[in-house]
Design an enzyme around this catalytic site. Structure first.
Site, PDB file in Angstrom:
ATOM      1  CG  HIS A 186      -1.692  -1.247   1.422  1.00  0.00           C
ATOM      2  ND1 HIS A 186      -2.925  -1.511   0.866  1.00  0.00           N
ATOM      3  CD2 HIS A 186      -1.348  -2.383   2.099  1.00  0.00           C
ATOM      4  CE1 HIS A 186      -3.323  -2.732   1.218  1.00  0.00           C
ATOM      5  NE2 HIS A 186      -2.367  -3.290   1.955  1.00  0.00           N
ATOM      6  CB  SER A 206      13.875  22.655 -14.859  1.00  0.00           C
ATOM      7  OG  SER A 206      13.086  23.813 -14.998  1.00  0.00           O
ATOM      8  CE  LYS A 219      12.027  19.665 -11.116  1.00  0.00           C
ATOM      9  NZ  LYS A 219      10.599  19.512 -11.314  1.00  0.00           N
ATOM     10  CD  GLU A 278       9.478  12.484 -15.362  1.00  0.00           C
ATOM     11  OE1 GLU A 278       8.536  13.152 -14.954  1.00  0.00           O
ATOM     12  OE2 GLU A 278      10.549  12.995 -15.734  1.00  0.00           O
TER      13      GLU A 278
END
Ligand code: ARG
Length: 462
Positions: free
Chosen positions: A160, A281, A287, A294
């Site tokens: 979970h 970024s 970043k 992804e």
């Protein structure tokens, strides 16, 4: 009589095809990818026609020579593809006749584009699946190396997405290995099942020429000629099956991707992806984005979509060949490109990720991951599991209240909950004690993980 229409099939037509229709029905822009297997199929067909006496020595020889030149033109990107010749098959045949004359016109004896294209796709996919199988093996090899390196590394295991029990990072990598092992098996199965040869089915009913189909099948490495000509020209199950298999594999890759993304956040900080697999970024200088995982996660969507396209394409199609089937290629090719790209990226990147062992260890210490171990300890001391569960629940509530881990509690504090707790409890409350205790087949103990690694290494070399 002069021909009213110059096309290969133009004999019965009174007017040329509408220009839009010509472009609309053409497939050469995408099926030229089949050129080399189309030639391979034609060469085998010609050799068989020669064997049964349809082609004489000179004709067979010139077809072979012509095809060699065409192969070269295709490979060098010098082949002049023409949309008005509709598809890869007619482009190549037309070029052959242009190069060698009359003999070129005999190649299509006892054959149709229907059995030709069905053969081409099988040849193409069979080889591509072979490449996917190799890529999966490479990735698995990398996972085993990583698992070996991190066999003792402790991390929190989740259910979970809540901390459940401590596990080892090597054990986690072996779980990924297993997913890929099933994908490998499914791909092999699919490759095996599709290995029957449509050639000789001709348009749909077979052919009146005494073709030696066994011989052609042998030349092309098929297990046997397809038993039913109607099915042979219309079946695209093999493409659907491959896409379904690829979809499952992409599901696995997307799950790995998700964990990689999560683990590389500042909040988790379990791993670092190699810089060359990340981007920055344009606005936020701090970043480092995990673009590759992804994208792998995102690309699963297009593979599922293509699977749905192919299922829908085949649904309710009457026997035998229908032009609908021309629509099988773009989805299939895109699935191949996507799967192969994703496997390549992960096989290269995952084994190189760096693991923040201390962070994982500290994280496993939070969240009361050894609560089950305390319960098991109490069972060994004579409590029934349900009662032990109850006692440990109270201990956890107490520890949460005091803001400390179970292993930080004093013996007296623990004994207040259950007098049978003794000093040896701290052996099981430690993360090492917890993982080492799970030395059952398939368990997370480093000892067990090493046994599994050895077994897996053997499995993928057999
Ligand atoms: N380009 C066609 C395809 O991909 C080849 C078979 C065409 N056959 C036909 N009878 N029009 O399916």
């Amino acid at each position: 009589m002069t021909k009213k229409d110059s096309r290969m099939w133009g004999g019965r037509f009174n007017e040329p095809t509408d220009a839009f229709v010509e472009a609309f029905t053409a497939s050469v822009e995408f099926d030229q990818r089949l050129a080399l297997v189309d030639i391979q199929g034609s060469l085998a067909h010609a050799k068989m026609l020669h064997k049964i006496g349809v082609l004489d020595d000179a004709e067979h020889e010139s077809i072979t020579r012509g095809m060699a030149q065409i192969s070269e033109e295709v490979s060098n990107g010098r082949f002049d593809w023409s949309v008005s010749l509709e598809d890869v098959h007619m482009n190549i045949e037309a070029r052959l006749t242009e190069l060698i004359g009359e003999a070129g016109k005999k190649l299509h004896t006892g054959r149709s584009r229907n059995d030709q294209v069905a053969t081409d796709i099988r040849l193409y996919l069979r080889a591509e699946i072979g490449a996917c199988l190799t890529q999966i093996r490479t990735f698995q090899q990398g996972l085993l190396d990583l698992a070996e390196r991190e066999a003792e590394t402790i991390m929190p295991g989740f259910t979970h997405l809540q901390v459940a029990q401590p596990i080892t990072f090597g054990h986690h990598m072996l779980a990924w290995f297993e997913m890929l092992e099933r994908d490998h098996g499914r791909l092999k199965d699919c490759q095996q099942r599709m290995n029957s040869m449509p050639l000789g089915a001709a348009a749909l009913a077979g052919t009146s020429y005494a073709l030696d189909r066994d011989y052609t099948a042998e030349l092309l490495g098929f297990d046997a000629p397809a038993r039913n000509s109607l099915d042979a020209v219309s079946d695209r199950d093999f493409a659907i099956e491959f896409c379904a298999t690829a979809a499952i594999c992409m599901t696995h890759l997307s799950r790995m991707a998700e964990e990689l993304v999560l683990w590389s956040t500042a909040q988790f900080n379990f791993i670092q992806l190699p810089d060359r697999y990340c981007t920055g970024s344009s606005i936020m200088p701090q970043k480092k984005n995990p673009d590759v995982p992804e994208l792998v996660r995102g690309k699963s969507g297009r593979v599922f979509g293509h699977l749905m396209s192919l299922l829908t394409l085949m649904k309710s199609q009457p026997l035998a060949y229908n032009k609908d089937n021309q629509e099988d290629k773009e989805p299939l090719f895109d699935v191949l490109d996507t799967l192969r790209g994703c496997l390549r990226a992960f096989a290269d990147m995952v084994p190189k990720l760096s693991v923040n062992r201390e962070v994982m260890y500290a994280s496993a210490k939070q969240g009361y991951a050894t609560a089950t171990d305390l319960a098991d300890y109490l069972v060994n001391k004579g409590l029934a599991f349900r009662d032990a569960h109850e006692v440990v629940g109270s201990v956890v509530a107490y520890a949460i209240d005091k803001g400390k881990d179970l292993s930080d509690c004093k013996l007296q504090e623990l004994q207040a909950f259950e007098r049978r707790i003794e000093a040896d409890v701290f052996d099981v409350l430690s993360l090492e004690g917890s993982v080492n205790a799970r030395n059952v087949i398939g368990g997370t103990a480093p000892k067990q993980v090493k046994i599994q690694i050895a077994a897996c290494r053997k499995l993928i070399t057999d």
